[in-house]
Design a protein around this motif. Structure first.
Motif, PDB file in Angstrom:
ATOM      1  N   ARG A   1     -74.962  76.671  63.113  1.00 51.55           N
ATOM      2  CA  ARG A   1     -75.235  77.792  64.320  1.00 51.55           C
ATOM      3  C   ARG A   1     -76.338  78.726  63.658  1.00 51.55           C
ATOM      4  N   MET A   2     -76.390  78.856  62.408  1.00 54.95           N
ATOM      5  CA  MET A   2     -77.309  79.655  61.760  1.00 54.95           C
ATOM      6  C   MET A   2     -78.697  79.488  61.743  1.00 54.95           C
ATOM      7  N   GLU A   3     -79.006  78.129  62.311  1.00 56.35           N
ATOM      8  CA  GLU A   3     -80.394  77.637  62.630  1.00 56.35           C
ATOM      9  C   GLU A   3     -80.920  78.469  63.579  1.00 56.35           C
ATOM     10  N   ILE A   4     -80.250  79.295  64.281  1.00 60.99           N
ATOM     11  CA  ILE A   4     -80.752  80.216  65.263  1.00 60.99           C
ATOM     12  C   ILE A   4     -81.786  81.202  64.433  1.00 60.99           C
ATOM     13  N   VAL A   5     -81.596  81.659  63.415  1.00 63.00           N
ATOM     14  CA  VAL A   5     -82.426  82.512  62.676  1.00 63.00           C
ATOM     15  C   VAL A   5     -83.579  81.784  61.663  1.00 63.00           C
ATOM     16  N   GLN A   6     -83.563  80.544  61.843  1.00 60.34           N
ATOM     17  CA  GLN A   6     -84.464  79.738  60.858  1.00 60.34           C
ATOM     18  C   GLN A   6     -86.004  80.373  61.362  1.00 60.34           C
ATOM     19  N   PRO A   7     -86.418  80.593  62.794  1.00 56.95           N
ATOM     20  CA  PRO A   7     -87.927  81.146  62.946  1.00 56.95           C
ATOM     21  C   PRO A   7     -88.030  82.228  62.093  1.00 56.95           C
ATOM     22  N   LEU A   8     -87.006  83.051  61.830  1.00 57.22           N
ATOM     23  CA  LEU A   8     -87.692  84.054  60.937  1.00 57.22           C
ATOM     24  C   LEU A   8     -87.871  83.786  59.657  1.00 57.22           C
ATOM     25  N   GLY A   9     -87.136  82.821  58.987  1.00 50.83           N
ATOM     26  CA  GLY A   9     -87.575  82.390  57.603  1.00 50.83           C
ATOM     27  C   GLY A   9     -88.870  81.522  57.824  1.00 50.83           C
ATOM     28  N   ASP A  10     -89.297  80.954  58.710  1.00 48.31           N
ATOM     29  CA  ASP A  10     -90.610  79.874  58.965  1.00 48.31           C
ATOM     30  C   ASP A  10     -91.669  81.107  59.089  1.00 48.31           C
ATOM     31  N   LEU A  11     -91.464  81.970  59.945  1.00 47.05           N
ATOM     32  CA  LEU A  11     -92.668  82.957  59.921  1.00 47.05           C
ATOM     33  C   LEU A  11     -92.946  83.572  58.538  1.00 47.05           C
ATOM     34  N   PHE A  12     -91.959  83.972  58.006  1.00 48.94           N
ATOM     35  CA  PHE A  12     -92.130  84.527  56.703  1.00 48.94           C
ATOM     36  C   PHE A  12     -92.905  83.560  55.620  1.00 48.94           C
TER      37      PHE A  12
ATOM     38  N   ARG B   1     -94.819  81.104  56.431  1.00 45.87           N
ATOM     39  CA  ARG B   1     -96.107  81.128  57.024  1.00 45.87           C
ATOM     40  C   ARG B   1     -96.952  82.379  56.406  1.00 45.87           C
ATOM     41  N   LEU B   2     -96.512  83.402  56.494  1.00 46.92           N
ATOM     42  CA  LEU B   2     -97.041  84.663  55.921  1.00 46.92           C
ATOM     43  C   LEU B   2     -97.381  84.676  54.353  1.00 46.92           C
ATOM     44  N   ILE B   3     -96.500  84.083  53.725  1.00 48.97           N
ATOM     45  CA  ILE B   3     -96.674  83.681  52.168  1.00 48.97           C
ATOM     46  C   ILE B   3     -97.634  82.673  52.019  1.00 48.97           C
ATOM     47  N   GLN B   4     -97.541  81.548  52.734  1.00 45.91           N
ATOM     48  CA  GLN B   4     -98.690  80.407  52.419  1.00 45.91           C
ATOM     49  C   GLN B   4     -99.982  80.900  53.078  1.00 45.91           C
ATOM     50  N   PHE B   5    -100.044  81.870  53.791  1.00 50.30           N
ATOM     51  CA  PHE B   5    -101.292  82.310  54.463  1.00 50.30           C
ATOM     52  C   PHE B   5    -101.956  83.152  53.195  1.00 50.30           C
ATOM     53  N   ILE B   6    -101.291  83.944  52.416  1.00 52.47           N
ATOM     54  CA  ILE B   6    -102.110  84.588  51.409  1.00 52.47           C
ATOM     55  C   ILE B   6    -102.044  83.837  49.931  1.00 52.47           C
ATOM     56  N   VAL B   7    -101.403  82.849  49.846  1.00 51.25           N
ATOM     57  CA  VAL B   7    -101.653  82.297  48.625  1.00 51.25           C
ATOM     58  C   VAL B   7    -102.657  81.655  48.249  1.00 51.25           C
ATOM     59  N   VAL B   8    -103.448  80.969  48.913  1.00 48.44           N
ATOM     60  CA  VAL B   8    -104.739  80.109  48.512  1.00 48.44           C
ATOM     61  C   VAL B   8    -105.664  81.327  47.953  1.00 48.44           C
TER      62      VAL B   8
ATOM     63  N   THR C   1     -86.560  80.342  48.400  1.00 44.97           N
ATOM     64  CA  THR C   1     -87.593  79.463  49.215  1.00 44.97           C
ATOM     65  C   THR C   1     -88.054  78.159  48.317  1.00 44.97           C
ATOM     66  N   ALA C   2     -87.772  77.997  47.357  1.00 44.98           N
ATOM     67  CA  ALA C   2     -87.783  76.743  46.440  1.00 44.98           C
ATOM     68  C   ALA C   2     -89.308  76.526  46.475  1.00 44.98           C
ATOM     69  N   SER C   3     -89.921  77.461  46.211  1.00 41.16           N
ATOM     70  CA  SER C   3     -91.661  77.230  46.004  1.00 41.16           C
ATOM     71  C   SER C   3     -92.194  78.119  45.105  1.00 41.16           C
ATOM     72  N   SER C   4     -92.600  77.525  44.029  1.00 45.20           N
ATOM     73  CA  SER C   4     -93.288  78.374  42.949  1.00 45.20           C
ATOM     74  C   SER C   4     -94.568  79.207  43.487  1.00 45.20           C
ATOM     75  N   ALA C   5     -95.473  78.252  44.085  1.00 49.09           N
ATOM     76  CA  ALA C   5     -96.572  78.748  44.700  1.00 49.09           C
ATOM     77  C   ALA C   5     -96.399  79.706  45.787  1.00 49.09           C
ATOM     78  N   GLY C   6     -95.302  79.388  46.462  1.00 43.62           N
ATOM     79  CA  GLY C   6     -94.864  80.523  47.438  1.00 43.62           C
ATOM     80  C   GLY C   6     -94.499  81.689  47.022  1.00 43.62           C
ATOM     81  N   THR C   7     -93.830  81.848  45.697  1.00 41.50           N
ATOM     82  CA  THR C   7     -93.462  83.188  45.034  1.00 41.50           C
ATOM     83  C   THR C   7     -94.490  83.887  44.363  1.00 41.50           C
TER      84      THR C   7
END
Length: 409
Positions: free
Chosen positions: A27-38, A40-47, A257-263
């Protein structure tokens, strides 16, 4: 919450995510959009951050000899720590024997095997055909190549290219500021990422594969407590406690996050502000590390190979073990800093030693959990490289007088 430092906020969010995930489950999938949004913000600045900071770091070096010196030291450090990581992974795996006694049925569904690039293709993939496509798709390996090429060319042109160098320096400063703004919502993002993951995994799949999770976790912890602590103290002249306290926010974020690039944006911020690494060193070493340094992935490859061999009752020869060591070093260099790349790289290693690829289907069930351990290890390893290379450069400039944040006498 505003009075707490970022590490405390992230840690609280981390603990709450685990508690809520266990209590409420899927049922905690309800908060997943918060993680997805964050994310996206990280991916937005990485490049733009990687491109601008790496070019700025190279141009600030001013000459090709200094670039070769820092690059050579960084790559040598990465290769040594990766080799040590593989040896630790193999040793722990042989002691724990994660594949013995595992009684699981392989999935009956036929899956299309992933296309595995050859060694030549892996090397050629470093060089982009279309730099704009590399930037739009976020291919970190190729973006690093673009940044290095641009940086060297700007140095070679000299005064005429100064406006371009100033542009990338200004862009880097803007990206650093933007990173700081986005990091203010990091605790919420981490809760949204981790809580659904914890809620999705049941004990039915975790218990039979608990030994492989423990093997990877123990090997990663040994890499941190032994290899990195020795490197930071002996070569970086810094207290390991000071180091781990300074890099903790990036480590927790990488685990979530399991993402080196995202971190990468957070790792840059931590190494510069908490560990006293200069921007020219951190931007070069960390961007390179996000693509080349994968000690956690090397540990994962070693443990996974032993697990699959033991699961199928296959005894590995000495030559096969040497092949695993060699291949784990090679594929860890080409592994992308994104979630899930480890399974593709594992396929290459298994093929090299003629082990059944079907074993990947079992490991895939807990790969997301293993990915968290290996990614946080990768990120911490990158930070140790930045600290060590900074100290080496300080010592080269002022022998015996290099003093920075966290130095120990």
């Amino acid at each position: 919450m505003k009075k707490m430092n970022m590490l405390s906020q992230i840690f609280i969010a981390f603990v709450l995510a685990i508690i809520f995930g266990i209590i409420f489950g899927p049922r905690m999938e309800i908060v997943q959009p918060l993680g997805d949004l964050f994310l996206r913000l990280i991916q937005f600045i990485v490049v733009p951050l990687v491109l601008a900071s790496l070019i700025t770091g190279i141009t600030s070096l001013n000459n090709g000899k200094k670039l070769l010196s820092i690059g050579g030291k960084t790559i040598s450090y990465f290769l040594v720590t990766t080799l040590v990581a593989i040896m630790i992974g193999l040793t722990v795996a042989f002691i724990i024997s994660p594949g013995e006694g595992v009684n699981l049925e392989l999935p009956t569904e036929e899956t299309e095997p992933a296309e595995i690039p050859s060694m030549v293709d892996t090397i050629l993939n470093f060089v982009p055909i279309n730099p704009f496509e590399s930037l739009t798709t976020g291919n970190i390996i190729q973006i690093v190549f673009i940044a290095i090429a641009f940086g060297i060319a700007i140095i070679a042109v000299g005064e005429k290219a100064k406006p371009l160098a100033d542009f990338f320096e200004a862009l880097a400063e803007v990206m650093y500021k933007l990173t700081g703004i986005i990091m203010k919502v990091a605790p919420i993002g981490i809760f949204g990422i981790l809580a659904p993951i914890v809620g999705s995994y049941g004990l039915s799949i975790l218990i039979p594969l608990l030994k492989i999770i423990l093997a990877v976790a123990i090997a990663c912890v040994l890499q941190l407590l032994v290899t990195y602590s020795i490197a930071v103290r002996a070569f970086g002249k810094m207290s390991p406690i000071t180091f781990y306290r300074g890099i903790a926010p990036a480590a927790i974020f990488a685990f979530s996050t399991a993402s080196s690039a995202g971190t990468l944006p957070i790792t840059l911020k931590n190494t510069e502000e908490n560990l006293g690494v200069s921007k020219e060193i951190s931007s070069f070493v960390l961007a390179l590390g996000a693509t080349m340094n994968s000690d956690g992935a090397a540990i994962y490859q070693a443990v996974a190979v032993i697990f699959i061999a033991q699961f199928f009752n296959i005894e590995l020869s000495f030559i096969q073990i040497l092949t695993v060591i060699f291949m784990a070093v090679v594929v860890s260099i080409g592994a992308a800093g994104v979630p899930g790349a480890g399974l593709i790289m594992l396929t290459m290693v298994l093929q090299a030693v003629n082990l059944p690829l079907e074993g990947i289907a079992i490991i895939a069930a807990v790969d997301r959990i293993l990915d968290m351990f290996r990614t946080s290890t990768n990120v911490i390893g990158d930070a140790t490289a930045a600290v060590v290379v900074q100290q080496w450069e300080d010592k080269r400039k002022k022998p015996g007088n290099a003093k920075r944040v966290g130095n120990v006498s």
